[in-house]
Design a protein around this motif. Structure first.
Motif, PDB file in Angstrom:
ATOM      1  N   UNK A 286       0.792  -1.199  -0.050  1.00  0.00           N
ATOM      2  CA  UNK A 286      -0.070   0.028   0.052  1.00  0.00           C
ATOM      3  C   UNK A 286       1.043   1.155   0.078  1.00  0.00           C
ATOM      4  N   UNK A 287       0.530   2.214  -0.749  1.00  0.00           N
ATOM      5  CA  UNK A 287       1.618   3.196  -0.983  1.00  0.00           C
ATOM      6  C   UNK A 287       0.808   4.592  -0.889  1.00  0.00           C
ATOM      7  N   UNK A 288       1.361   5.601  -0.131  1.00  0.00           N
ATOM      8  CA  UNK A 288       1.069   7.021   0.011  1.00  0.00           C
ATOM      9  C   UNK A 288       2.137   7.695  -0.446  1.00  0.00           C
ATOM     10  N   UNK A 289       1.844   8.714  -1.256  1.00  0.00           N
ATOM     11  CA  UNK A 289       2.764   9.511  -1.912  1.00  0.00           C
ATOM     12  C   UNK A 289       2.534  11.133  -1.935  1.00  0.00           C
ATOM     13  N   UNK A 290       2.312  11.766  -0.960  1.00  0.00           N
ATOM     14  CA  UNK A 290       2.089  13.258  -0.772  1.00  0.00           C
ATOM     15  C   UNK A 290       3.429  14.010  -1.685  1.00  0.00           C
ATOM     16  N   UNK A 291       3.055  15.012  -2.078  1.00  0.00           N
ATOM     17  CA  UNK A 291       4.016  15.663  -3.246  1.00  0.00           C
ATOM     18  C   UNK A 291       3.611  17.034  -3.355  1.00  0.00           C
ATOM     19  N   UNK A 292       4.648  18.233  -3.283  1.00  0.00           N
ATOM     20  CA  UNK A 292       4.301  19.428  -3.223  1.00  0.00           C
ATOM     21  C   UNK A 292       5.569  20.123  -4.303  1.00  0.00           C
ATOM     22  N   UNK A 293       4.806  20.974  -5.264  1.00  0.00           N
ATOM     23  CA  UNK A 293       5.852  21.362  -6.162  1.00  0.00           C
ATOM     24  C   UNK A 293       5.702  22.896  -6.215  1.00  0.00           C
ATOM     25  N   UNK A 294       6.770  23.511  -6.187  1.00  0.00           N
ATOM     26  CA  UNK A 294       6.846  25.112  -6.357  1.00  0.00           C
ATOM     27  C   UNK A 294       7.467  25.415  -7.626  1.00  0.00           C
ATOM     28  N   UNK A 295       6.611  26.376  -8.473  1.00  0.00           N
ATOM     29  CA  UNK A 295       7.077  26.749  -9.609  1.00  0.00           C
ATOM     30  C   UNK A 295       7.398  28.248  -9.795  1.00  0.00           C
ATOM     31  N   UNK A 296       8.291  28.372 -10.510  1.00  0.00           N
ATOM     32  CA  UNK A 296       8.912  29.961 -10.668  1.00  0.00           C
ATOM     33  C   UNK A 296       9.404  30.120 -12.102  1.00  0.00           C
ATOM     34  N   UNK A 297       8.299  30.411 -13.122  1.00  0.00           N
ATOM     35  CA  UNK A 297       9.058  30.530 -14.468  1.00  0.00           C
ATOM     36  C   UNK A 297       9.349  28.766 -14.963  1.00  0.00           C
ATOM     37  N   UNK A 298      10.320  28.752 -15.442  1.00  0.00           N
ATOM     38  CA  UNK A 298      10.751  27.405 -16.028  1.00  0.00           C
ATOM     39  C   UNK A 298      11.335  26.136 -14.761  1.00  0.00           C
ATOM     40  N   UNK A 299      11.563  27.220 -14.056  1.00  0.00           N
ATOM     41  CA  UNK A 299      12.279  26.446 -12.471  1.00  0.00           C
ATOM     42  C   UNK A 299      11.244  25.732 -11.785  1.00  0.00           C
ATOM     43  N   UNK A 300      11.619  24.762 -11.031  1.00  0.00           N
ATOM     44  CA  UNK A 300      10.614  23.897 -10.019  1.00  0.00           C
ATOM     45  C   UNK A 300      11.361  23.164  -8.780  1.00  0.00           C
ATOM     46  N   UNK A 301      10.838  23.322  -7.966  1.00  0.00           N
ATOM     47  CA  UNK A 301      11.349  22.468  -6.771  1.00  0.00           C
ATOM     48  C   UNK A 301      10.189  21.363  -6.344  1.00  0.00           C
ATOM     49  N   UNK A 302      10.461  20.250  -6.332  1.00  0.00           N
ATOM     50  CA  UNK A 302       9.429  19.201  -5.866  1.00  0.00           C
ATOM     51  C   UNK A 302       9.899  18.508  -4.471  1.00  0.00           C
ATOM     52  N   UNK A 303       9.134  18.499  -3.723  1.00  0.00           N
ATOM     53  CA  UNK A 303       9.445  17.767  -2.343  1.00  0.00           C
ATOM     54  C   UNK A 303       8.302  16.944  -1.894  1.00  0.00           C
ATOM     55  N   UNK A 304       8.686  15.677  -1.596  1.00  0.00           N
ATOM     56  CA  UNK A 304       7.597  14.514  -1.275  1.00  0.00           C
ATOM     57  C   UNK A 304       7.963  13.665  -0.657  1.00  0.00           C
ATOM     58  N   UNK A 305       7.316  12.597  -0.302  1.00  0.00           N
ATOM     59  CA  UNK A 305       7.719  11.159   0.247  1.00  0.00           C
ATOM     60  C   UNK A 305       6.986  10.188  -0.275  1.00  0.00           C
ATOM     61  N   UNK A 306       7.448   8.915  -0.024  1.00  0.00           N
ATOM     62  CA  UNK A 306       6.591   7.555  -0.570  1.00  0.00           C
ATOM     63  C   UNK A 306       6.615   6.832   0.680  1.00  0.00           C
ATOM     64  N   UNK A 307       5.331   6.631   1.237  1.00  0.00           N
ATOM     65  CA  UNK A 307       5.375   5.780   2.210  1.00  0.00           C
ATOM     66  C   UNK A 307       4.760   4.312   1.976  1.00  0.00           C
TER      67      UNK A 307
END
Length: 592
Positions: free
Chosen positions: A287-308
């Motif tokens: 069983x998988x739970x994968x919360x994820x947040x992504x910040x975008x600024x123009x063509x740049x991005x930062x993705x932070x998340x986890x897989x439980x």
């Protein structure tokens, strides 16, 4: 002058391809021409080509945005025979027909039939079917015993386009028949009439619902399959995923920064039962739970998340009682992309997860497995990666990638010892030192890959890929049958006003380590044997070359020819299993 340049270019490509070679293993020789059953978009770029979006725009009857969509994979999706499927026919046509069938015949008794038919029942409802069949008589000159093989696939699909999303359903049947024809020693060999056959059947249903807007509900995916082989092994598999999302949050303190949120929830399971030898059984559930947040600024991005992930496993065999293992896992997920311009984009990240190894997937990778395996999941504790990619003037694409992984239960194949050491007259199908089993070890993997695609002319596509993979294992010196370097070169070219198409694919694979057993007579009167293992046997590297040509003699009729393993070297991908020599297949295709 332009036409002369094009002719010189294609002659150069074919000449350059002549120094390579192509993969032509009997079992994996499976031609898939001009269609993908499960289309995989590797890279889609949307470029705005008209008006900007405005509030309350467009006026009624107008389109708000027009997009130019280009589907250009970083590397060719052509696959040679040992990696299951292949399409080297160029696809430059925007007006290709939806329905077709083709038939072909070649040396080694190779027969091909391939077809796809679909139609609309309603404006928003489409149904269709496709069938693929190929068989070969095998290596009659090399082996006195049977080595013929065949593969048949049939699919029925439905596409429905609703007001909130689209639904795709695919039901498929796969029939595979082949023989354990490989034998690398001369002491114990099959008789000419020996039965060496193995086969497996796979049926499955896949369903996918994609919501048009990413407001809370994104998509739902379901995969199911049932596999059974000649020795009464059975496997059930299912995979259900629900993806939730909410996109385009505006960050109050910085309007040009946007936030996307995603949550994946899924379950996956496989139950495999073998009815041979030790009768290994395994059951795995995740069983998988994968919360994820992504910040975008123009063509740049930062993705932070986890897989439980929660993993539950059960094992049982004739020699061991049932055992159960349950454990929670956490895997980090993060990725950073810095894109100062389209020509140069830097990226780095980390991920991990649990992969369920299924008998069905392993049979497609190595069909010569004995029908009694220990199946354990492979855990990627973490995979660190970094790279640079870019698109230069829309005609040269590249991706340079490096990574380092820490893994548990790395799966690889080892040759089997003899299962019975008595007389060879009544020896079973899988007992001629001609099968492989799964083995596992913990360790690290270092990898480097370089992928490029170049489009010097509108109707010319050049591609290349380089892969380096090096394992450092805890208990074994080598991960058997894992090559260190693989290189792929490809080209697609169309000329004569797109009536004549050419394709080329070359693959170079370095040496691989393997193990081998060599039998000796222990008691000549009773014909019993002992075996000595060699753990550093080398399987030589190879070069593999394929060429393809298709000429349209009518708007609905084409003639095609394909050449596989044109250098004709009978190399081996797995110890004992020679590939077929140079192969030529020709046929006719009807489009409507």
């Amino acid at each position: 002058m332009k036409k002369q340049i094009q002719y010189i270019t294609i002659i150069g490509i074919l000449g350059w391809g002549g120094v390579s070679n192509v993969h032509a293993q009997i079992k994996e020789e499976k031609l898939i021409l001009n269609r993908n059953r499960e289309p995989e978009v590797k890279k889609i770029e949307k470029k705005k080509t008209s008006i900007a979006a405005e509030k309350n725009y467009p006026p009624k009857g107008k389109d708000s945005l027009r997009y130019k969509i280009t589907n250009i994979p970083i590397v060719s999706d052509f696959k040679t025979s040992t990696i299951a499927g292949e399409d080297i026919s160029p696809q430059f046509k925007a007006d290709s027909h939806r329905n077709y069938f083709q038939i072909g015949y070649g040396n080694y008794g190779k027969f091909l039939f391939d077809g796809n038919v679909s139609g609309q029942l309603k404006p928003n409802l489409e149904v269709g079917a496709d069938v693929h069949h190929i068989d070969t008589s095998g290596l009659k000159k090399d082996y006195t015993w049977n080595s013929k093989q065949q593969t048949t696939e049939a699919h029925v699909f439905l596409n429905s386009y609703g007001t909130k999303g689209k639904l795709n359903i695919d039901t498929g049947l796969e029939l595979n028949g082949f023989n354990y024809y490989g034998n690398y020693q001369k002491v114990i060999q099959p008789k000419a009439q020996a039965e060496l056959k193995q086969n497996f059947t796979k049926v499955g249903v896949n369903a996918y619902y994609d919501f048009y807007a990413n407001h809370y509900l994104n998509d739902i995916r379901l995969k199911t399959s049932f596999t059974k082989d000649h020795f009464n092994s059975k496997e059930n598999y299912y995979d259900l995923n629900l993806n939730l999302s909410k996109h385009d949050f505006q960050i109050s303190f910085e309007k040009e920064i946007k936030l996307n949120t995603n949550m994946g929830v899924g379950i996956q399971g496989v139950n495999t039962q073998f009815d041979l030898l030790k009768k290994n059984e395994s059951r795995h559930f995740t069983a998988n739970f994968t919360p994820e947040f992504t910040l975008f600024k123009g063509n740049h991005y930062l993705k932070i998340g986890s897989r439980f992930t929660v993993l539950s496993s059960q094992y049982q065999s004739l020699s061991s009682d049932k055992s159960t293992e349950s454990k929670w896992h956490w895997f980090p997920t993060a990725e950073l992309l810095i894109a100062p311009k389209d020509e140069v984009k830097f990226y780095a990240g980390v991920n991990g997860g649990i992969k369920l190894n299924t008998y069905s997937d392993l049979l497609h990778d190595n069909p010569f497995l004995v029908s009694d395996l220990l199946l354990r999941p492979t855990e990627t504790k973490y995979h660190l990666y970094f790279g640079v990619k870019g698109d230069i003037e829309q005609n040269f694409k590249y991706d340079i990638h490096g990574g380092y992984s820490k893994l548990n239960n790395i799966l690889f194949y080892r040759s089997n010892n003899l299962f019975s050491f008595n007389s060879g007259d009544l020896r079973p199908t899988y007992d001629y030192l001609n099968t492989f089993s799964t083995f596992y070890d913990h360790g690290n993997l270092s990898d480097v890959s370089i992928s490029v695609a170049y489009f010097p002319l509108e109707n010319l596509n050049l591609s290349g890929e380089f892969k380096y993979m090096s394992y450092a294992l805890k208990n074994f010196d080598h991960a058997f049958y894992k090559p260190i370097i693989q290189t792929t070169l490809g080209a697609k070219y169309s000329l004569l006003n797109k009536k004549l198409d050419f394709g080329f694919k070359g693959i170079l694979v370095t040496d691989r380590k393997a193990n081998a057993f060599y039998p000796e007579l222990a008691t000549p009167d009773l014909e019993t044997y002992t075996t000595n293992e060699v753990t550093h046997k080398k399987v030589a590297g190879y070069a593999d070359l394929n060429l393809f040509a298709e000429y349209k003699i009518h708007k609905n009729i084409s003639l095609f020819a394909m050449g596989n393993n044109l250098l004709g070297k009978s190399y081996q991908s797995y110890l004992g299993y020679k590939v077929m020599g140079a192969q030529i297949l020709g046929g006719v295709k009807l489009e409507f």
